[in-house]
Design a protein around this motif. Structure first.
Motif, mmCIF file in Angstrom:
data_model
loop_
_atom_site.group_PDB
_atom_site.id
_atom_site.type_symbol
_atom_site.label_atom_id
_atom_site.label_comp_id
_atom_site.label_asym_id
_atom_site.label_seq_id
_atom_site.Cartn_x
_atom_site.Cartn_y
_atom_site.Cartn_z
ATOM 1 N N GLU A 59 3.878 0.883 -3.283
ATOM 2 C CA GLU A 59 2.664 0.719 -2.844
ATOM 3 C C GLU A 59 1.601 1.259 -3.629
ATOM 4 N N LEU A 60 1.726 2.229 -4.335
ATOM 5 C CA LEU A 60 0.994 2.964 -5.301
ATOM 6 C C LEU A 60 0.494 1.824 -6.362
ATOM 7 N N LYS A 61 1.658 1.251 -7.035
ATOM 8 C CA LYS A 61 1.375 0.186 -7.946
ATOM 9 C C LYS A 61 0.623 -0.967 -7.481
ATOM 10 N N ASP A 62 0.930 -1.434 -6.507
ATOM 11 C CA ASP A 62 0.090 -2.747 -5.568
ATOM 12 C C ASP A 62 -1.389 -2.431 -5.273
ATOM 13 N N SER A 63 -1.521 -1.065 -4.805
ATOM 14 C CA SER A 63 -2.835 -0.521 -4.560
ATOM 15 C C SER A 63 -3.611 -0.489 -5.734
ATOM 16 N N TYR A 64 -3.243 0.045 -6.831
ATOM 17 C CA TYR A 64 -3.856 0.108 -7.956
ATOM 18 C C TYR A 64 -4.283 -1.158 -8.715
ATOM 19 N N PHE A 65 -3.360 -2.224 -8.802
ATOM 20 C CA PHE A 65 -3.997 -3.524 -9.206
ATOM 21 C C PHE A 65 -4.765 -4.229 -8.221
ATOM 22 N N ARG A 66 -4.781 -3.838 -6.860
ATOM 23 C CA ARG A 66 -5.556 -4.378 -5.860
ATOM 24 C C ARG A 66 -6.921 -4.081 -6.176
ATOM 25 N N LEU A 67 -7.145 -2.682 -6.499
ATOM 26 C CA LEU A 67 -8.382 -1.610 -6.687
ATOM 27 C C LEU A 67 -8.971 -2.324 -7.685
ATOM 28 N N VAL A 68 -8.085 -2.498 -9.173
ATOM 29 C CA VAL A 68 -8.795 -2.939 -10.225
ATOM 30 C C VAL A 68 -9.240 -4.263 -10.136
ATOM 31 N N GLY A 69 -8.590 -5.215 -9.400
ATOM 32 C CA GLY A 69 -9.165 -6.574 -9.236
ATOM 33 C C GLY A 69 -10.787 -6.480 -8.351
ATOM 34 N N GLN A 70 -10.463 -5.681 -7.454
ATOM 35 C CA GLN A 70 -11.607 -5.678 -6.722
ATOM 36 C C GLN A 70 -13.016 -5.207 -7.420
ATOM 37 N N GLU A 71 -12.564 -4.001 -8.364
ATOM 38 C CA GLU A 71 -13.666 -3.412 -9.043
ATOM 39 C C GLU A 71 -14.224 -4.538 -10.053
ATOM 40 N N LYS A 72 -13.336 -5.414 -10.768
ATOM 41 C CA LYS A 72 -13.765 -6.565 -11.621
ATOM 42 C C LYS A 72 -14.534 -7.414 -11.048
ATOM 43 N N GLU A 73 -14.187 -7.706 -9.532
ATOM 44 C CA GLU A 73 -15.045 -8.587 -9.098
ATOM 45 C C GLU A 73 -16.260 -8.136 -8.473
ATOM 46 N N GLY A 74 -16.371 -6.965 -8.290
ATOM 47 C CA GLY A 74 -17.461 -6.341 -7.668
ATOM 48 C C GLY A 74 -18.326 -6.362 -8.969
ATOM 49 N N LYS A 75 -17.993 -5.853 -10.052
ATOM 50 C CA LYS A 75 -18.784 -5.793 -11.335
ATOM 51 C C LYS A 75 -19.440 -6.922 -11.577
ATOM 52 N N GLN A 76 -18.849 -8.038 -11.491
ATOM 53 C CA GLN A 76 -19.047 -9.594 -11.945
ATOM 54 C C GLN A 76 -20.219 -9.954 -11.181
ATOM 55 N N LEU A 77 -20.272 -9.635 -9.823
ATOM 56 C CA LEU A 77 -21.246 -10.033 -8.690
ATOM 57 C C LEU A 77 -22.533 -9.085 -8.995
ATOM 58 N N SER A 78 -22.331 -7.752 -9.209
ATOM 59 C CA SER A 78 -23.350 -7.035 -9.700
ATOM 60 C C SER A 78 -24.003 -7.555 -10.988
ATOM 61 N N LEU A 79 -23.468 -7.773 -11.930
ATOM 62 C CA LEU A 79 -24.218 -8.318 -13.129
ATOM 63 C C LEU A 79 -24.952 -9.564 -12.743
ATOM 64 N N HIS A 80 -24.290 -10.470 -12.012
ATOM 65 C CA HIS A 80 -25.024 -11.912 -11.735
ATOM 66 C C HIS A 80 -26.239 -11.468 -10.828
ATOM 67 N N SER A 81 -26.287 -10.367 -10.238
ATOM 68 C CA SER A 81 -27.538 -10.024 -9.464
ATOM 69 C C SER A 81 -28.786 -9.440 -10.229
ATOM 70 N N GLN A 82 -28.415 -9.256 -11.652
ATOM 71 C CA GLN A 82 -29.289 -8.884 -12.196
ATOM 72 C C GLN A 82 -29.999 -9.894 -13.375
ATOM 73 N N PRO A 83 -31.274 -10.092 -13.293
ATOM 74 C CA PRO A 83 -31.774 -11.259 -13.920
ATOM 75 C C PRO A 83 -31.447 -11.155 -15.558
ATOM 76 N N ASN A 84 -31.484 -9.761 -16.053
ATOM 77 C CA ASN A 84 -31.420 -9.596 -17.687
ATOM 78 C C ASN A 84 -29.998 -9.572 -18.061
ATOM 79 N N TYR A 85 -28.855 -9.757 -16.867
ATOM 80 C CA TYR A 85 -27.494 -9.594 -17.582
ATOM 81 C C TYR A 85 -26.790 -10.892 -16.823
#
Length: 248
Positions: free
Chosen positions: A44-70
């Motif tokens: 459960e911990l392993k699955d949760s870890y990789f799920r959260l890593v994926g969510q962080e990467k996706e969220g960071k990608q969306l965040s960067l795309h919302s900033q015109p300079n980046y």
């Protein structure tokens, strides 16, 4: 020949092997979390870890795309300590007093099978300093791991500046990451050379930033690159040869 030497870390100066799939890692980490009331089964911990890593990467990608300079960046970087913090919060616990960082570092220790400097690295860095050269680190890495590993390996004192991707939200081969280093330390790109073991992240990125490049093929170099276009190409990990080529 050059005044500023910019190094990649893992696979260039440091040899490392980690394994995040060993179930024992997750058993020990689950025990650690259980000490603080966040109860997980190992899988459960392993699955949760990789799920959260994926969510962080996706969220960071969306965040960067919302900033015109980046919005041109395609390779965002996360801060891994946020994942270890969320592993506590998902179980209704708050990670106080740096606990999430300690959890991440414990995870790093558990997953590291070995870490060491390549032969001749310390001697090479000493020679550069003796010649009055500036040494910089530009690494795709996590601060909570890398900063402490540099201390443990005894080489942190040789660097005039260190830039780690988790601090900046982007990573090599993004041009902006290279530009940030050149700007932060006021470096002349014509007096600088990028040294690394990855033809895309280190060499292509360094070239696009306008620097000469030095490719060193190591046991950690990507295997699927057919051709590397660098100013210097060295197909074996040999720091003595590196020093000879650059007249260090």
């Amino acid at each position: 020949m050059y005044q500023n030497y910019i190094f990649d870390l893992y696979g260039t100066l440091v040899d490392i092997h980690t394994d995040e799939n060993d179930l024992i890692v997750w058993e020990k980490l689950a025990l650690f979390y259980g000490y603080y009331g966040a109860f997980y089964q190992p899988q459960e911990l392993k699955d949760s870890y990789f799920r959260l890593v994926g969510q962080e990467k996706e969220g960071k990608q969306l965040s960067l795309h919302s900033q015109p300079n980046y919005n041109h960046e395609a390779n965002p970087e996360i801060q891994i300590e946020r994942v270890f913090e969320k592993l506590f919060t998902e179980k209704g616990k708050k990670a106080k007093n740096g606990l999430a960082i300690y959890a991440g570092q414990f995870f790093r220790v558990l997953t590291t099978e070995y870490i060491c400097l390549y032969q001749g690295v310390t001697t090479m860095l000493k020679k550069l300093k003796e010649k009055g050269k500036n040494i910089y680190l530009l690494s795709n890495a996590q601060r909570i791991f890398t900063e402490y590993e540099l201390v443990m390996l005894g080489i942190i004192r040789y660097f005039n500046g260190i830039m780690i991707s988790s601090d900046y939200g982007i990573k090599k081969p993004e041009l902006r990451f290279f530009e940030l280093l050149l700007e932060k330390y006021n470096l002349d790109k014509n007096e600088s050379i990028m040294i690394g073991n990855d033809g895309t992240c280190d060499i292509d990125g360094g070239k696009r930033a306008g620097m000469d490049t030095y490719y060193i093929h190591s046991n950690l170099s990507p295997k699927d690159i057919e051709k590397v276009d660098a100013t210097y190409i060295q197909m074996e990990m040999d720091m003595e040869k590196f020093c000879h080529v650059l007249k260090i």
